[in-house]
Design an enzyme around this catalytic site. Sequence first.
Site, short mmCIF file in Angstrom:
data_model
loop_
_atom_site.label_atom_id
_atom_site.label_comp_id
_atom_site.label_asym_id
_atom_site.label_seq_id
_atom_site.Cartn_x
_atom_site.Cartn_y
_atom_site.Cartn_z
N HIS A 146 0.77 -1.07 0.20
CA HIS A 146 0.47 0.36 -0.22
C HIS A 146 0.70 1.35 -0.27
O HIS A 146 1.16 2.12 -0.55
CB HIS A 146 -0.40 -0.31 1.19
CG HIS A 146 -1.78 1.29 1.34
ND1 HIS A 146 -2.86 1.52 0.87
CD2 HIS A 146 -1.12 2.48 2.14
CE1 HIS A 146 -3.73 2.50 1.20
NE2 HIS A 146 -2.64 3.42 1.83
N GLU A 147 1.88 1.38 0.81
CA GLU A 147 2.82 2.58 1.12
C GLU A 147 3.53 2.56 -0.32
O GLU A 147 4.06 3.45 -0.98
CB GLU A 147 3.59 2.04 2.27
CG GLU A 147 3.00 2.58 2.94
CD GLU A 147 1.90 2.93 3.38
OE1 GLU A 147 2.23 4.68 3.00
OE2 GLU A 147 1.32 3.54 4.25
N HIS B 10 1.09 4.00 -3.34
CA HIS B 10 1.53 5.80 -2.74
C HIS B 10 3.01 6.57 -3.50
O HIS B 10 2.34 7.72 -4.10
CB HIS B 10 1.44 5.94 -1.30
CG HIS B 10 0.42 6.20 -0.74
ND1 HIS B 10 -1.00 7.28 -1.26
CD2 HIS B 10 -0.36 5.47 0.16
CE1 HIS B 10 -1.60 6.34 -0.35
NE2 HIS B 10 -1.59 5.79 0.31
N GLU C 299 -6.17 6.85 -0.85
CA GLU C 299 -6.37 5.78 -0.15
C GLU C 299 -7.35 4.12 -0.56
O GLU C 299 -6.38 3.52 -0.98
CB GLU C 299 -6.70 5.84 1.34
CG GLU C 299 -6.66 7.04 2.12
CD GLU C 299 -5.05 6.21 2.18
OE1 GLU C 299 -4.33 5.63 2.58
OE2 GLU C 299 -3.80 7.18 2.22
#
Length: 317
Positions: free
Chosen positions: A130-131, A134, A204
Amino acid sequence: MNYVRTAILLAGLTALFMVVGFAIGGTSGMMIAFLVAAGMNLFSYWNADKLVLRMYGAQEVDERTAPDLVHMVRDLAARAQMPMPKVYIIDNPQPNAFATGRNPENAAVAATTGLLHMLNRDEVAGVMAHELAHVKHHDTLTMTITATIAGAISMLANFGLFFGGGGNRENNGSPFGAIGTILMVFLAPLAAMVVQMAISRSREYVADRTGAEICGQPLALASALAKISGATHQVQNYEAEANPATAHMFIINPLSGQRMDNLFSTHPATENRIAALQALAQTMGRAPGYAMPNAQPTPPRGPWQGADSDRRRGPWG
């Protein structure tokens, strides 16, 4: 498009910074605020990531100090076809993580010791993916600079509470008077928060989806979100509470009392994010009956040790 959005964001926050300066010191205050904002924008572009990492006491790790975690991030970065970011660990009991950096070539991912304690290996991989999402989408530039400038707006507004409102236009005091300055103390940080929310909340969902595709296990990420969300309301993150402008950078809002999916929440409701990941899992052919956690979490292999001496050797070793 990401660079255009970043430019618009910086322009909006700079304008807000100037409005606060005008409210505090009239035309002179506005000009000073403009010069400060211009310098801050330039400084933030190159250094905001380092400031945020230092703010949380993040320690960089490598193959020697945290081999499992570093190898995991390297594998995920290879799957995402992006450069290997630096890896940091924050000695904090609250399970959480964030990414920072101005571009994929100068990025870092950070996880707390609480996250490494609480989640199993697949869940940690989901969070790290997930990071990385980003980073891949250049969200980290927007999020990091926003955190820096929004925090500065709050500080400037509070500065005005003590030094503004006592003068007039002729002596470069606040043109709005004491009442106007007091209102600005509350309204300016709120306006900066709304700008943050408009950017971060929509990103998100995108990072969840991309992260699930990178790690290949959307339900592991959904499980991680459920565990983290439950723990963040029980374990306080004192550094985040002292620096609320950085809350939108984390995978789950680290601040207490932020559960509602509304305009003033830094993140979408966790339940909505989990539902989206479960739907994605079905399209990817994963088992729809994956059990969400509701008991004691499964610790990862090689967790962060409790003793000070072990803590310095590094987690996941």
